[in-house]
Design a protein around this motif. Sequence first.
Motif: not given
Length: 81
Positions: A20-30
Amino acid sequence: MQHLYTEIPNWERVGRILAEQNYLCMADRVLKLQMIPAKEKYETFLASAPAKIIQRTPLIYIASFLGITPESLSRIRQSIS
Protein backbone atom coordinates in the motif's frame (compact mmCIF):
# COMPACT_ATOMS: atom_id res chain seq x y z
CA MET A 1 7.23 -13.81 0.43
CA GLN A 2 4.60 -16.44 -0.16
CA HIS A 3 6.45 -18.78 2.16
CA LEU A 4 6.50 -16.13 4.88
CA TYR A 5 2.80 -15.47 4.38
CA THR A 6 1.91 -19.11 4.88
CA GLU A 7 4.35 -19.76 7.74
CA ILE A 8 3.80 -16.52 9.68
CA PRO A 9 0.32 -15.04 9.21
CA ASN A 10 1.36 -11.60 10.54
CA TRP A 11 3.77 -11.22 7.62
CA GLU A 12 0.79 -11.08 5.29
CA ARG A 13 -0.27 -7.85 6.98
CA VAL A 14 3.28 -6.44 6.78
CA GLY A 15 3.40 -7.26 3.06
CA ARG A 16 0.04 -5.60 2.47
CA ILE A 17 1.09 -2.45 4.34
CA LEU A 18 4.34 -2.24 2.36
CA ALA A 19 2.48 -2.75 -0.92
CA GLU A 20 0.00 0.00 0.00
CA GLN A 21 2.79 2.43 0.86
CA ASN A 22 4.57 1.64 -2.40
CA TYR A 23 1.37 2.17 -4.37
CA LEU A 24 0.66 5.52 -2.69
CA CYS A 25 4.21 6.72 -3.37
CA MET A 26 3.96 5.69 -7.01
CA ALA A 27 0.53 7.28 -7.45
CA ASP A 28 1.77 10.52 -5.90
CA ARG A 29 4.75 10.60 -8.26
CA VAL A 30 2.58 9.99 -11.33
CA LEU A 31 0.16 12.71 -10.26
CA LYS A 32 3.00 15.17 -9.75
CA LEU A 33 4.49 14.32 -13.15
CA GLN A 34 1.16 15.07 -14.82
CA MET A 35 -0.08 18.08 -12.88
CA ILE A 36 2.96 20.21 -12.00
CA PRO A 37 4.50 22.52 -14.65
CA ALA A 38 7.99 21.58 -15.83
CA LYS A 39 9.64 24.68 -14.37
CA GLU A 40 8.14 23.99 -10.96
CA LYS A 41 9.27 20.35 -11.11
CA TYR A 42 12.84 21.46 -11.82
CA GLU A 43 12.80 24.07 -9.06
CA THR A 44 11.48 21.49 -6.59
CA PHE A 45 14.19 19.08 -7.71
CA LEU A 46 16.89 21.73 -7.18
CA ALA A 47 15.57 22.48 -3.71
CA SER A 48 15.34 18.85 -2.60
CA ALA A 49 18.23 17.02 -4.29
CA PRO A 50 21.75 17.12 -2.85
CA ALA A 51 24.11 19.42 -4.78
CA LYS A 52 26.46 16.51 -5.47
CA ILE A 53 23.73 14.62 -7.34
CA ILE A 54 22.68 17.69 -9.32
CA GLN A 55 26.28 18.38 -10.40
CA ARG A 56 27.23 14.80 -11.29
CA THR A 57 24.07 13.60 -13.00
CA PRO A 58 23.84 14.12 -16.76
CA LEU A 59 20.99 16.44 -17.73
CA ILE A 60 19.36 13.78 -19.87
CA TYR A 61 18.78 11.68 -16.75
CA ILE A 62 17.47 14.61 -14.74
CA ALA A 63 15.04 15.42 -17.56
CA SER A 64 13.88 11.82 -17.65
CA PHE A 65 13.41 11.77 -13.87
CA LEU A 66 11.31 14.93 -14.10
CA GLY A 67 9.28 13.59 -17.02
CA ILE A 68 10.32 16.33 -19.46
CA THR A 69 12.44 16.45 -22.59
CA PRO A 70 16.11 17.44 -22.41
CA GLU A 71 15.30 20.40 -24.67
CA SER A 72 12.63 21.64 -22.24
CA LEU A 73 15.06 21.27 -19.36
CA SER A 74 17.64 23.29 -21.27
CA ARG A 75 15.12 26.10 -21.86
CA ILE A 76 14.09 26.05 -18.19
CA ARG A 77 17.71 26.22 -17.05
CA GLN A 78 18.34 29.19 -19.36
CA SER A 79 15.29 31.07 -18.07
CA ILE A 80 16.34 30.52 -14.45
CA SER A 81 19.94 31.71 -15.01
